[in-house]
Design a protein around this motif. Structure first.
Motif, PDB file in Angstrom:
ATOM      1  N   GLY C  21      59.593  41.301  71.565  1.00  0.00           N
ATOM      2  CA  GLY C  21      58.872  42.380  70.890  1.00  0.00           C
ATOM      3  C   GLY C  21      59.646  43.023  69.756  1.00  0.00           C
TER       4      GLY C  21
ATOM      5  N   PHE E  35      44.564  41.560  62.256  1.00  0.00           N
ATOM      6  CA  PHE E  35      44.700  42.587  63.298  1.00  0.00           C
ATOM      7  C   PHE E  35      45.309  43.867  62.724  1.00  0.00           C
ATOM      8  CE2 PHE E  35      47.834  44.476  66.290  1.00  0.00           C
ATOM      9  CZ  PHE E  35      46.943  45.074  67.170  1.00  0.00           C
ATOM     10  N   LYS E  36      46.398  43.703  61.984  1.00  0.00           N
ATOM     11  CA  LYS E  36      47.095  44.879  61.456  1.00  0.00           C
ATOM     12  C   LYS E  36      46.227  45.633  60.444  1.00  0.00           C
ATOM     13  CE  LYS E  36      50.655  42.435  60.313  1.00  0.00           C
ATOM     14  NZ  LYS E  36      51.846  42.187  59.494  1.00  0.00           N
TER      15      LYS E  36
ATOM     16  N   LEU F  10      53.089  47.936  64.738  1.00  0.00           N
ATOM     17  CA  LEU F  10      52.089  46.862  64.749  1.00  0.00           C
ATOM     18  C   LEU F  10      52.749  45.511  64.557  1.00  0.00           C
ATOM     19  CD1 LEU F  10      49.345  48.561  62.546  1.00  0.00           C
ATOM     20  CD2 LEU F  10      49.471  48.479  65.038  1.00  0.00           C
ATOM     21  N   SER F  11      53.817  45.500  63.764  1.00  0.00           N
ATOM     22  CA  SER F  11      54.517  44.243  63.515  1.00  0.00           C
ATOM     23  C   SER F  11      55.307  43.789  64.738  1.00  0.00           C
ATOM     24  CB  SER F  11      55.430  44.385  62.298  1.00  0.00           C
ATOM     25  OG  SER F  11      55.956  43.134  61.945  1.00  0.00           O
ATOM     26  N   ASP F  12      55.728  44.735  65.580  1.00  0.00           N
ATOM     27  CA  ASP F  12      56.402  44.348  66.829  1.00  0.00           C
ATOM     28  C   ASP F  12      55.468  43.526  67.712  1.00  0.00           C
ATOM     29  OD1 ASP F  12      58.659  45.640  66.012  1.00  0.00           O
ATOM     30  OD2 ASP F  12      58.434  47.377  67.295  1.00  0.00           O
ATOM     31  N   LEU F  13      54.174  43.799  67.616  1.00  0.00           N
ATOM     32  CA  LEU F  13      53.213  43.014  68.413  1.00  0.00           C
ATOM     33  C   LEU F  13      53.143  41.557  67.939  1.00  0.00           C
ATOM     34  CD1 LEU F  13      50.345  45.647  68.759  1.00  0.00           C
ATOM     35  CD2 LEU F  13      51.965  44.954  70.518  1.00  0.00           C
ATOM     36  N   GLU F  14      53.614  41.310  66.715  1.00  0.00           N
ATOM     37  CA  GLU F  14      53.722  39.914  66.241  1.00  0.00           C
ATOM     38  C   GLU F  14      54.926  39.211  66.866  1.00  0.00           C
ATOM     39  OE1 GLU F  14      53.544  41.226  61.918  1.00  0.00           O
ATOM     40  OE2 GLU F  14      52.546  39.269  61.797  1.00  0.00           O
ATOM     41  N   ASN F  15      55.858  39.981  67.400  1.00  0.00           N
ATOM     42  CA  ASN F  15      57.056  39.414  68.018  1.00  0.00           C
ATOM     43  C   ASN F  15      56.991  39.379  69.534  1.00  0.00           C
ATOM     44  OD1 ASN F  15      58.666  38.932  65.639  1.00  0.00           O
ATOM     45  ND2 ASN F  15      58.796  41.157  65.435  1.00  0.00           N
ATOM     46  N   LEU F  16      55.860  39.780  70.084  1.00  0.00           N
ATOM     47  CA  LEU F  16      55.689  39.803  71.543  1.00  0.00           C
ATOM     48  C   LEU F  16      54.805  38.618  71.898  1.00  0.00           C
ATOM     49  CD1 LEU F  16      56.675  41.860  73.684  1.00  0.00           C
ATOM     50  CD2 LEU F  16      54.446  42.944  73.558  1.00  0.00           C
ATOM     51  N   SER F  29      50.935  35.357  69.815  1.00  0.00           N
ATOM     52  CA  SER F  29      51.468  36.715  69.832  1.00  0.00           C
ATOM     53  C   SER F  29      50.405  37.683  70.340  1.00  0.00           C
ATOM     54  CB  SER F  29      51.910  37.124  68.431  1.00  0.00           C
ATOM     55  OG  SER F  29      50.783  37.337  67.599  1.00  0.00           O
ATOM     56  N   ALA F  31      49.587  40.338  68.845  1.00  0.00           N
ATOM     57  CA  ALA F  31      48.797  40.711  67.660  1.00  0.00           C
ATOM     58  C   ALA F  31      47.653  39.731  67.431  1.00  0.00           C
ATOM     59  CB  ALA F  31      49.694  40.766  66.416  1.00  0.00           C
ATOM     60  N   LEU F  72      53.659  47.103  74.208  1.00  0.00           N
ATOM     61  CA  LEU F  72      54.777  47.468  73.344  1.00  0.00           C
ATOM     62  C   LEU F  72      55.829  48.271  74.104  1.00  0.00           C
ATOM     63  CD1 LEU F  72      54.934  46.886  70.329  1.00  0.00           C
ATOM     64  CD2 LEU F  72      54.266  49.232  69.899  1.00  0.00           C
TER      65      LEU F  72
END
Lengths: 216, 216, 216, 216, 216, 216
Positions: C21, E35-36, F10-16, F29, F31, F72
């Protein structure tokens, strides 16, 4: 046996990555490196020809395209190993050659063997084309290491690689194309900037204030 | 110089990938491989001890943990190269040892050198612990190649690796732990199934018809 | 059921990444982390032994190798969640233990169960080996966060992780191995430099001018 | 302005991936594709020459190396878009040419412009070299799509690409090198096998039983 | 034909990456971007509503969710191409619309066609919802480029993208939500810091000296 | 504090990434998943409305967009953990809610807090919109697991996930949109084929023989 296996092997060069065992922001495959070296050699050859040298283009392209093909058989051996002893280096070159010839004998029909044994030979000899290959190979290496340094790679190895590449290029400084690189290309590379954080703030302020004035 | 550089080098093993130059669905780093080999060696040692053998655990763990550390200095050299001539193989082992010792001399303070020269030596000797390491190394290799075959990798190399790994394991079949592997673990591995497409359709139909009945 | 599934699960630890995350330049799997922690624990144990402490190596290696295995069953739960209430933390530990024991009952033949229940227990107790594990785990975490900071990761979380790791290590500062880390290793880590852009230009100029002189 | 920016742009071709928007087991960059096409063109040219044709190697290599360079300026536009209307296609080619010429004017010193405008022109003309390029481009595309099909990619698009590539190659079947491809290379490609699960079990049983006999 | 193919196509948007052909530390798929943008539009709409505007939420969400769906058919075409001539731009928009309608006719049952033709239309019109979409799209682009700049990406393109995004946002500065962004959000973004290396050393010293005092 | 940190998150959701700890051919992801669930919910809502139900679109979109945002704060906790005991499950939900509210209090200005507390609440309630969300979430999960099965993932977990997702969808079978999914979409998904190797050979033969005839 067959050319099919030779064509298929080209894709293995896309799976062979340069400088393994070190963190890199951007990986470079042997296939992509070979492409870039050939394009750089094309440019260097163009300079040489403009300056009156005779370039054997067929030979130059063959040398550049194939210069790392043998890595398919030997894998990536770290430079310090290869050069740890001149005895080892000699033996290693021999083995490299044997493995390449074995591949040609096993996969290439008779009529193509001679041509490809010639093409897969070590290309960095003392001919103009061999010297252009030596320089082009190091220019790409210099760009690869510069890319890491510029992106912020803290590994000192990349500074060492940059240094070693530059020093090798300079060994060929009597060549017109090397003079062109040192005088007309390298200075632009060194002009490359990091994007400073301050510049971002400043630019944002400028845009905002301009628009403010226009808005009034 | 310093232990800091030794600690940092551990992370380089996370960037060194096994079997380069071939398409793989899943990459395995030397760091992860070393972890798995040590865990497998732990299990094999447990079997040996239960069967009455005396295991020197300190030695076993040291051998397993460190068995590929020298790849940091030599990179990944393809097996056919290493074994192309016995002369080359001999020279190569020598160079590997020299580079490792050079690293120890440069980075380790005097008081640690002897211990680490011992730890970084080739571990696959004829002791029980050395043999467990040989087997554990090949079991992980067998699992890695099986993983590719099961996922559908069409490259014949992985079948060859699987075969070579299994044949080496069998060389040690007088060991209790190897008998356990062959009789109690390998059959389960071979039971592993691909998920058949038919099974999916069937299951879907079953769920749908069950629910239909309940819904009435 | 069977040891095959245990061996296969080791590869799942290669697919479990730490600190999900958040953008990271370099990912670390639980498998690679376990390897590095075991290697660091080996070094710390060596220091303790040199200083006259008695290290139970078998226990130390078992603790280090297995310390994160339970994440296989629980996944990665963010620290703030786990510690949000002591009630939750207690329940969570209970569940973790239950899931691990369930796996052992289902997959391990009877004769291995007791040994593995012991091995998969929480290892960070008050014994010398437990304390070495606590420190080694945090040293690897400190290196991981330092790696991000040094590469230019702007996420403040990594500075917080570095800080928290260092503060935990210091809690054990009565240990000889921790004193060694603080006095002999950490200062070298802090000496690490970014590669400055200026240095690159300077070095290039030096090489160029040296060669010029030699060329005359 | 400068050749430095041209050299740097070569690395952008390593970041441009073919066939975006579809799941692929293996990605191919435009740089690696260009390398493979040039190598395939080299082979096809060799066949033509052996059969008595005169190959202009300099031209052939230039065409192959540079044939996708303009994608740097236009990005990847899906074929159905490009060919949706002949009017659009015409306009698009015009724009592509304009952007390439703009780059040359901005980055290349005067003395190199003419040469590079020639090199970056559409290479697939009716000369022998232009036809070899057309075929080599499709052979690499055929191998790329075959690679996905063989690895189990369920996306029907790759079968369509394979089909379209093969049909285009056949349009040039009067060429000797195309006849060689169809008669001597393609059959070997079609012989490629998936590794069957059954074969694995069988092989394992064979190894185990052989060793058993030897062990007695 | 069928909605199944529409559902499956959503996953293709996970394989379509923005800004191809440039090195990026972090990739962004069209799916994640969509999404964003929808989440940002939700926030901007909330501000507008609080300030007394009437937001048609159904329309706003439809516009935001679907605004880049047509890239599935056209791929990523670089902005300079699209805008190279107004004639090309016009033709291109036409083709984009035709391809989208073709997909709807082929995959959607009759009863859904009208609704989806409406949903897949260009959403950036002069309504409040159209303007919110225009702004939200650029805010996400600004965050994406800022992310690269902050992580140290030396490619000047990202500074240009940041600049272009900000200038477009400012065109809508009469909107309450844009004023909120400029006054209350952008300043915090500009406050973001790189983690300075000095700060790390300082913090380490502070922790060490504090602990020292406590230890006495 | 501020909306800037909300936008950045919101960008952290791209890394989850979903389903960590298992080999997957394609990662998803949070996201991208949220995007797909919202699009699927849009379709399901459209069916419900056509069948005469009243859909509160604003509520539906809010539920779908935000349904996994709390991950998150909590990370990915494996389902068996969450449901190991009802006591733990209760506590866990409480903690999740507390962490979300803490984030809102810390980052959102007062005027937005109430709206966002409402938006970040568990959305899967007994309203039509809550039920559509439950179904849409499982349809995307079903597609994700089907994608792995179809690509040849041998891990049985994905068959279990597919099964569990389908069984949950069927619980809502009184809904018109679920009937549409089961009758009109699912059958097409099950019709999807692997590309058989035989088909490739056959097609190649067909193309070759057709062309042969034309060539005569």
């Amino acid at each position: 046996m067959g050319i099919h296996r030779y064509f298929k092997s080209l894709s293995d060069l896309e799976n062979l990555f340069r400088c393994p065992g070190k963190f890199k922001y951007q990986d470079h495959s042997v296939a992509a490196h070979s492409f870039k070296v050939t394009k750089i050699a094309q440019f260097l050859g163009t300079v040489e020809q403009m300056e009156g040298e005779t370039v054997d283009w067929k030979i130059l392209y063959e040398k550049a395209l194939n210069h790392d093909y043998a890595e398919l058989f030997t894998g990536d051996i770290k430079t310090p190993v290869k050069y740890a002893s001149s005895e080892l280096k000699g033996l290693f070159s021999q083995v490299e050659q044997q493995l390449t010839q074995k591949f040609i004998r096993e996969e290439f029909p008779t009529e193509f063997r001679e041509v490809y044994i010639e093409r897969f030979k070590e290309g960095k000899d003392d001919t103009l084309e061999g010297k252009i290959l030596s320089v082009a190979d190091k220019i790409d290496l210099l760009y690869e290491s510069f890319g890491e340094i510029q992106k912020g790679n803290p590994e000192p190895l990349f500074l060492e690689i940059y240094e070693e590449a530059l020093m090798t290029i300079i060994l060929f400084k009597e060549m017109k194309s090397v003079q062109y690189f040192l005088n007309d290309i390298l200075p632009d590379l060194l002009q490359e900037k990091f994007i400073p954080h301050d510049q971002l703030s400043q630019m944002t302020q400028n845009i905002l204030s301009q628009k403010d004035e226009q808005g009034q």
